[in-house]
Write a protein that holds these residues in place. Structure first.
Motif, PDB file in Angstrom:
ATOM      1  N   VAL A   1       0.818  38.956   4.369  1.00  0.00           N
ATOM      2  CA  VAL A   1       1.124  37.550   4.658  1.00  0.00           C
ATOM      3  C   VAL A   1       2.551  37.490   5.190  1.00  0.00           C
ATOM      4  N   ALA A   2       3.487  37.967   4.390  1.00  0.00           N
ATOM      5  CA  ALA A   2       4.892  38.092   4.807  1.00  0.00           C
ATOM      6  C   ALA A   2       5.601  38.916   3.746  1.00  0.00           C
TER       7      ALA A   2
ATOM      8  N   SER B   1       1.598  36.848  11.718  1.00  0.00           N
ATOM      9  CA  SER B   1       1.944  35.930  10.627  1.00  0.00           C
ATOM     10  C   SER B   1       2.521  34.634  11.179  1.00  0.00           C
TER      11      SER B   1
END
Length: 380
Positions: A238-239, A268
């Motif tokens: 996701v990050a 993302s």
């Protein structure tokens, strides 16, 4: 390694095996899984032994694992080695073992407290060298190779042989009660689901942020964890942590500003850019009194250094008095948890967190009161 194992290909076969294990009162258990881009492990194979019976259960061929999960919830003794990730799989199936005996934990208590891998323990106790060449193979591929199946079967064949010897040694050393207590604490820990709104506390670099930045990071970390759970995506996909802290530090207010955040992956940005910007906006709107508490970098603080030194001495003395290997009494991380809990955690936050390890369980029974007094003195 013998080839005296069989594949279970039907649910009724698993039921019969579980009935045998229930009658015996114990089973040795292991799992093979894959976790690359997912938050949760994808189960590829279950291995089990009870008595002389060794079985491999393929969860991808239609066998219903419900009888195994029901067995683990019963009073049977589940024998595993370094059970942590296996426990996560069991927990997701509401099958936390009621009676876990972890051979790694047991060996640590009756030796010097160090952690030893399964192959090392088998070689040390049984003088058998295991082939570990299959440990990184793809357990979701089908068909599984003969080498994979033999490797998997060996994980429970010898585990079952380690168990009675280690159990007897823990009894002889007067350690059985502590070993079982530690095993159940591990089960309980794996059952805990962290609170999304407090996920920011586990991200490195938070000490560099202002109160406003911490408010933004709180929103980003909560959003990321919630999304990861819903979509079963590993957090870094996701990050990454440092991306979130960089956003919280630079406070971008549009996609262009967000796009220059270091190492924010274009995918993302495309998928989650608007959500990230919404987190920034929400964090900035939080009034000062609602900013998360500061957790400064304390490892160079003379007060902390004095506390840590004293805490180590206290744990050493308590371990020696209780005849517990000192490394098992408390790690640096566990000592630090107490320090942060005492000095950098608000009461309302504490209500949403579990107490530090040194304040509960068998460790708490030995040292909680003294550790609490010690940490209170460090800022007095």
């Amino acid at each position: 390694m013998s080839e005296n194992f069989r594949m279970i290909n039907a649910t009724e076969e698993l039921v019969a095996f579980c009935d045998l294990a229930q009658a015996n009162g114990w089973l040795a258990l292991d799992t093979e899984f894959v976790r690359t881009r997912t938050l949760y492990a994808d189960l590829g194979l279950v291995q089990a032994r009870t008595g002389a019976e060794i079985v491999l259960v393929d969860p991808l061929n239609g066998v219903d694992l419900a009888p195994l999960w029901q067995l683990l919830r019963s009073d049977i003794i589940a024998v595993l080695h370094a059970a942590g990730e296996d426990l996560e799989i069991f927990q997701r199936n509401n099958a936390a073992p009621q009676n876990l005996f972890d051979t790694q934990v047991a060996n640590a208590f009756i030796t010097d407290g160090s952690q030893i891998g399964y192959a090392g323990l088998v070689e040390q106790m049984l003088h058998v060298s295991l082939d570990k060449s299959q440990s990184r193979t793809d357990w979701l591929q089908r068909p599984l190779s003969p080498a994979q199946l033999e490797y998997a079967a060996a994980d429970v064949e010898y585990l079952a042989e380690l168990y009675p010897s280690l159990r007897a040694k823990t009894v002889a050393a007067g350690m059985e009660e502590l070993v079982l207590a530690e095993c159940q604490e591990q089960v309980a820990k794996r059952a805990r689901e962290s609170v999304a709104e407090l996920a920011w506390r586990d991200i490195g670099g938070v000490n560099l942020l202002t109160g406003q930045g911490r408010a933004v990071l709180r929103e980003l970390a909560a959003w990321r964890l919630t999304l990861a759970r819903e979509k079963n995506i590993a957090l870094p996909f996701v990050a990454r942590d440092h991306v979130l802290t960089d956003i919280a530090r630079k406070l971008p207010n549009n996609r262009q500003a967000l796009s220059v955040i270091d190492e924010l992956h274009p995918k993302s940005l495309r998928l989650y850019g608007e959500a990230m910007l919404a987190c920034v906006e929400k964090g900035l709107a939080a009034p000062e009194e609602q900013h998360p508490e500061e957790i400064p970098r304390y490892d160079q603080d003379p007060e902390y250094k004095r506390f840590f030194k004293a805490a180590k001495a206290l744990l050493k003395a308590a371990g020696e008095k209780a005849n517990v290997p000192v490394p098992l009494m408390g790690s640096r991380k566990q000592i630090n948890e107490v320090y942060v809990w005492q000095h950098f955690t608000r009461d309302e936050t504490k209500e949403k967190l579990y107490q530090p390890d040194l304040y509960q369980g068998w460790r708490g029974a030995l040292v909680a009161e003294q550790i609490a007094e010690l940490v209170a003195k460090s800022y007095s």
